[in-house]
Design a protein around this motif. Structure first.
Motif, mmCIF file in Angstrom:
data_model
loop_
_atom_site.group_PDB
_atom_site.id
_atom_site.type_symbol
_atom_site.label_atom_id
_atom_site.label_comp_id
_atom_site.label_asym_id
_atom_site.label_seq_id
_atom_site.Cartn_x
_atom_site.Cartn_y
_atom_site.Cartn_z
ATOM 1 N N GLY A 1 6.352 2.734 14.624
ATOM 2 C CA GLY A 1 5.076 2.138 15.026
ATOM 3 C C GLY A 1 3.964 2.295 13.998
ATOM 4 O O GLY A 1 2.966 1.574 14.053
ATOM 5 N N ASP A 2 4.136 3.210 13.049
ATOM 6 C CA ASP A 2 3.108 3.356 12.004
ATOM 7 C C ASP A 2 3.008 2.076 11.186
ATOM 8 O O ASP A 2 4.016 1.400 10.938
ATOM 9 N N HIS A 3 1.805 1.769 10.742
ATOM 10 C CA HIS A 3 1.605 0.624 9.857
ATOM 11 C C HIS A 3 1.659 1.108 8.412
ATOM 12 O O HIS A 3 1.057 2.141 8.083
ATOM 13 N N VAL A 4 2.374 0.368 7.582
ATOM 14 C CA VAL A 4 2.630 0.844 6.210
ATOM 15 C C VAL A 4 2.537 -0.278 5.182
ATOM 16 O O VAL A 4 2.749 -1.453 5.493
ATOM 17 N N ILE A 5 2.261 0.136 3.954
ATOM 18 C CA ILE A 5 2.346 -0.750 2.795
ATOM 19 C C ILE A 5 3.386 -0.152 1.845
ATOM 20 O O ILE A 5 3.228 0.991 1.391
ATOM 21 N N PRO A 6 4.468 -0.894 1.575
ATOM 22 C CA PRO A 6 5.457 -0.413 0.604
ATOM 23 C C PRO A 6 4.837 -0.307 -0.794
ATOM 24 O O PRO A 6 4.012 -1.140 -1.180
ATOM 25 N N LEU A 7 5.251 0.718 -1.523
ATOM 26 C CA LEU A 7 4.699 0.997 -2.848
ATOM 27 C C LEU A 7 5.789 0.877 -3.907
ATOM 28 O O LEU A 7 6.787 1.602 -3.839
ATOM 29 N N THR B 1 13.299 -4.232 5.801
ATOM 30 C CA THR B 1 13.648 -3.640 4.513
ATOM 31 C C THR B 1 13.680 -2.126 4.663
ATOM 32 O O THR B 1 13.086 -1.575 5.591
ATOM 33 N N VAL B 2 14.380 -1.470 3.754
ATOM 34 C CA VAL B 2 14.450 -0.008 3.764
ATOM 35 C C VAL B 2 13.755 0.505 2.507
ATOM 36 O O VAL B 2 14.008 0.009 1.399
ATOM 37 N N VAL B 3 12.862 1.469 2.716
ATOM 38 C CA VAL B 3 12.027 1.981 1.626
ATOM 39 C C VAL B 3 11.999 3.506 1.725
ATOM 40 O O VAL B 3 11.916 4.054 2.826
ATOM 41 N N PRO B 4 12.075 4.210 0.592
ATOM 42 C CA PRO B 4 11.949 5.667 0.658
ATOM 43 C C PRO B 4 10.594 6.071 1.257
ATOM 44 O O PRO B 4 9.576 5.411 1.005
ATOM 45 N N GLU B 5 10.608 7.151 1.994
ATOM 46 C CA GLU B 5 9.363 7.658 2.609
ATOM 47 C C GLU B 5 8.245 7.820 1.574
ATOM 48 O O GLU B 5 7.089 7.490 1.847
ATOM 49 N N ILE B 6 8.618 8.308 0.380
ATOM 50 C CA ILE B 6 7.588 8.576 -0.642
ATOM 51 C C ILE B 6 7.023 7.291 -1.238
ATOM 52 O O ILE B 6 6.088 7.336 -2.035
ATOM 53 N N ALA B 7 7.594 6.143 -0.854
ATOM 54 C CA ALA B 7 7.103 4.862 -1.356
ATOM 55 C C ALA B 7 6.485 4.033 -0.228
ATOM 56 O O ALA B 7 6.546 2.808 -0.229
ATOM 57 N N LEU B 8 5.894 4.723 0.743
ATOM 58 C CA LEU B 8 5.194 4.027 1.835
ATOM 59 C C LEU B 8 3.824 4.666 2.042
ATOM 60 O O LEU B 8 3.724 5.881 2.240
ATOM 61 N N ALA B 9 2.797 3.834 2.000
ATOM 62 C CA ALA B 9 1.449 4.316 2.321
ATOM 63 C C ALA B 9 1.181 4.008 3.785
ATOM 64 O O ALA B 9 1.322 2.862 4.221
ATOM 65 N N LYS B 10 0.821 5.038 4.535
ATOM 66 C CA LYS B 10 0.464 4.836 5.946
ATOM 67 C C LYS B 10 -0.992 4.385 6.009
ATOM 68 O O LYS B 10 -1.863 5.020 5.417
ATOM 69 N N ILE B 11 -1.218 3.290 6.732
ATOM 70 C CA ILE B 11 -2.583 2.750 6.778
ATOM 71 C C ILE B 11 -3.078 2.666 8.217
ATOM 72 O O ILE B 11 -2.287 2.719 9.166
ATOM 73 N N CYS C 1 -1.613 -6.855 3.111
ATOM 74 C CA CYS C 1 -0.405 -6.887 2.280
ATOM 75 C C CYS C 1 -0.790 -7.011 0.805
ATOM 76 O O CYS C 1 -0.104 -6.454 -0.066
ATOM 77 N N LEU C 2 -1.905 -7.673 0.507
ATOM 78 C CA LEU C 2 -2.300 -7.850 -0.894
ATOM 79 C C LEU C 2 -2.661 -6.533 -1.587
ATOM 80 O O LEU C 2 -2.719 -6.468 -2.815
ATOM 81 N N PHE C 3 -2.884 -5.484 -0.793
ATOM 82 C CA PHE C 3 -3.127 -4.170 -1.400
ATOM 83 C C PHE C 3 -1.828 -3.561 -1.940
ATOM 84 O O PHE C 3 -1.854 -2.528 -2.614
ATOM 85 N N GLY C 4 -0.686 -4.204 -1.648
ATOM 86 C CA GLY C 4 0.579 -3.734 -2.206
ATOM 87 C C GLY C 4 0.703 -4.018 -3.690
ATOM 88 O O GLY C 4 1.558 -3.443 -4.373
ATOM 89 N N CYS C 5 -0.149 -4.930 -4.208
ATOM 90 C CA CYS C 5 -0.148 -5.160 -5.652
ATOM 91 C C CYS C 5 -1.500 -5.653 -6.157
ATOM 92 O O CYS C 5 -2.290 -4.900 -6.687
ATOM 93 N N ARG D 1 0.020 6.845 -1.832
ATOM 94 C CA ARG D 1 0.009 7.453 -0.497
ATOM 95 C C ARG D 1 -1.333 8.128 -0.192
ATOM 96 O O ARG D 1 -1.831 8.037 0.924
ATOM 97 N N SER D 2 -1.890 8.782 -1.197
ATOM 98 C CA SER D 2 -3.101 9.572 -0.910
ATOM 99 C C SER D 2 -4.389 8.788 -1.105
ATOM 100 O O SER D 2 -5.413 9.145 -0.522
ATOM 101 N N GLU D 3 -4.371 7.731 -1.909
ATOM 102 C CA GLU D 3 -5.645 7.062 -2.228
ATOM 103 C C GLU D 3 -5.761 5.637 -1.705
ATOM 104 O O GLU D 3 -6.879 5.123 -1.561
ATOM 105 N N LEU D 4 -4.627 4.984 -1.420
ATOM 106 C CA LEU D 4 -4.717 3.591 -0.958
ATOM 107 C C LEU D 4 -5.462 3.449 0.380
ATOM 108 O O LEU D 4 -6.244 2.502 0.554
ATOM 109 N N PRO D 5 -5.276 4.368 1.348
ATOM 110 C CA PRO D 5 -5.997 4.220 2.623
ATOM 111 C C PRO D 5 -7.515 4.113 2.460
ATOM 112 O O PRO D 5 -8.165 3.363 3.196
ATOM 113 N N ALA D 6 -8.079 4.792 1.477
ATOM 114 C CA ALA D 6 -9.536 4.723 1.283
ATOM 115 C C ALA D 6 -9.960 3.341 0.787
ATOM 116 O O ALA D 6 -11.055 2.858 1.113
ATOM 117 N N LEU D 7 -9.074 2.707 0.010
ATOM 118 C CA LEU D 7 -9.375 1.346 -0.457
ATOM 119 C C LEU D 7 -9.324 0.367 0.726
ATOM 120 O O LEU D 7 -10.121 -0.565 0.806
#
Ligand code: CXF
Ligand code: ZN
Length: 368
Positions: A81-87, A145-155, A165-169, A318-324
Motif C-alpha cells: 500500500g505504500d506509494h513509491v517512486i522507483p530509483l 515490476t520488481v525493484v530492490p527495496e534500496i531502489a524505492l523512494a517512499k512518498i 512519476c516525473l520525479f523518477g527522472c 530515498r532520503s531526499e526525494l520526499p522533500a522535493l
C-alpha cells in the motif's frame, strides 16, 4: 502473475505490447504496481541500441510511480500500500558513497542493474519460457515490476502518482541540479531545452537566478521555458552566429553556471567557454556518444572555471526525494505544464515517435 508490458525485443524494432509473467519478490525486493510512467530520452537510447547497459529483450521505463503490492523477505522499510517512486540510482545507506555527503551515487547493485538482472543475478520477468531483462533496475513500462527495496523512494500518499512519476527522472534531475549549483543572483545558461533543460530553468528560477538564458536549435519549447522563468532565448545560427559571444554580451563576460543537456561535444565545449572566467561552472548532464572525448584549453580551468557533472540532480533518492515532492505539493515546482501527452500502454510507440520528432516534452503512459 501476468502483467501487460512494453517489450523491446531488439534494437530498432517497435516495442511489443504483451503479457509477461512477473515472479514474486525475492529477499530484499518489492513488487510494485505502476500507475504511471513518463517516457525519457534514456529509454529511447535503449530502443535504438546505443545504451551500453541494455540487455535484450528488455522492458524499458525508469520514470514511474506506483504502489507496493508485496514485499520480499527482510524488507523492513516498505509495506503493502505504500506509494513509491522507483530509483535507477539506489540508496543503500551503508556504502561509502551513501555515507558520504559528497555524492548521491550508490554503486551497491550497479553491476547487476547494468546487466538487466536483480542483485541475485536473475530476472523476475518472463515471456513464455524466455527471460526478459530489467532496464535501469526499474522497468516501469510494465504494470507490475520488481525493484530492490534500496531502489524505492517512499512518498506521501496524497501526491498524485500520475504527475509525480516525473520525479523518477526529469524533474528531479533538472530541478535538483539547479538547486545544487545556482546561488541567488547568478546568471545561468541552459543548453538544450528538453525534459531536463526545462526543469533546470524552473529550478534556476526557484534558486533565485538573475538571467536565465536558454539555447536550443528548436523554438518549440520556448513558451514553456519562458513560463518556467527563462529570460532570454537564442537559436544558434539564426538569432546569433555564435552563442558563446552572445551569452558573454548578455551577461557582461559570461554566466556563473552553464548547464549542458544535449550530449553534443561541441555544445559541451560551448558551455565551458560561455562561463565567466575565474569561477564559472559548466555542469554536464547530456550523455555523449560512447567513447567520445572532450577537449578544452586547460588555462580555463587553471584560472578557476570548473567542469563537473550531475547525476539525478545530486539528489539521494530515498532520503531526499520526499522533500522535493513536498515542494511540488506546496506549488513551488510545476509538473503539469511539461506533460504534453497522456497515452495508454498500447500507444507507447507513438510516445517515442513524439519524442523523436520533438513534438512532446513529456509523454506519460497511464496504467489506470
Ligand atoms: C540518465 C542520465 C545519464 C546517466 C544514466 C541515467 N538519467 C536518466 O535518464
Ligand atoms: Zn531519464
Amino acid at each position: 502473475m501476468l502483467s501487460p508490458a512494453a517489450i523491446c525485443v531488439a534494437p530498432n524494432q517497435l516495442l511489443e505490447i504483451d503479457d509477461v509473467t512477473v515472479e514474486g519478490p525475492q529477499a530484499g525486493e518489492v513488487l510494485v504496481e505502476i500507475v504511471a510512467s513518463g517516457l525519457c530520452h534514456t529509454d529511447l537510447t535503449a530502443l535504438e541500441g546505443i545504451n551500453a547497459s541494455s540487455v535484450y529483450p528488455l522492458i524499458p521505463g525508469h520514470e514511474g510511480a506506483g504502489r507496493v503490492v508485496e514485499v520480499g523477505a527482510g524488507v523492513a522499510t516498505l509495506a503493502r500500500g505504500d506509494h513509491v517512486i522507483p530509483l535507477y540510482g539506489p540508496e543503500c545507506g551503508e556504502c561509502s558513497m551513501c555515507r558520504s555527503k559528497r555524492t548521491n551515487l550508490c554503486w551497491t547493485i550497479k553491476p547487476t542493474r547494468d546487466h538487466g538482472v536483480m542483485p541475485d543475478g536473475s530476472s523476475r520477468f518472463r515471456r513464455g519460457q524466455e527471460p526478459v531483462h530489467h532496464f535501469m533496475g526499474t522497468s516501469t513500462l510494465s504494470r507490475y515490476t520488481v525493484v530492490p527495496e534500496i531502489a524505492l523512494a517512499k512518498i506521501r500518499k496524497d501526491a498524485p502518482l500520475d504527475k509525480v512519476c516525473l520525479f523518477g527522472c526529469g524533474v528531479t534531475t533538472g530541478v535538483g541540479a539547479a538547486l545544487t549549483h545556482i546561488r541567488p543572483g547568478d546568471n545561468v545558461a541552459v543548453f538544450g531545452l528538453g525534459g531536463i533543460g526545462v526543469n533546470i530553468i524552473q529550478g534556476a528560477r526557484i534558486a533565485g537566478a538573475a538571467r536565465i538564458i536558454g539555447i536550443d536549435i528548436s523554438r518549440s519549447k520556448t513558451e514553456l521555458a519562458r513560463s518556467y522563468g527563462m529570460t532570454d532565448f537564442l537559436v544558434p545560427g539564426e538569432d546569433v552566429p555564435d552563442p558563446v559571444i552572445a551569452i558573454r554580451d548578455l551577461t557582461g563576460g559570461g554566466v556563473d553556471v552553464a548547464f549542458e543537456c544535449t550530449g553534443v561535444l561541441k555544445v559541451m565545449r560551448q558551455s565551458l567557454d560561455c562561463c565567466v572566467p575565474a569561477w564559472g561552472k559548466s555542469v554536464l548532464l547530456g550523455v555523449e556518444p560512447a567513447g567520445s572525448e572532450l577537449s578544452f584549453p586547460p588555462v580555463q580551468v587553471r584560472y578557476g572555471k570548473s567542469i563537473l557533472g550531475s547525476y539525478f540532480g545530486g539528489v539521494k533518492g530515498r532520503s531526499e526525494l520526499p522533500a522535493l515532492i513536498d515542494r511540488f505539493m506546496a506549488g513551488e515546482i510545476d509538473v503539469d505544464r511539461q506533460i504534453t501527452h497522456r497515452l495508454t500502454l498500447a500507444q507507447v510507440n507513438e510516445g517515442f515517435e513524439l519524442m523523436r520528432s520533438g513534438r512532446s516534452v513529456r509523454s506519460v503512459v497511464m496504467f489506470e
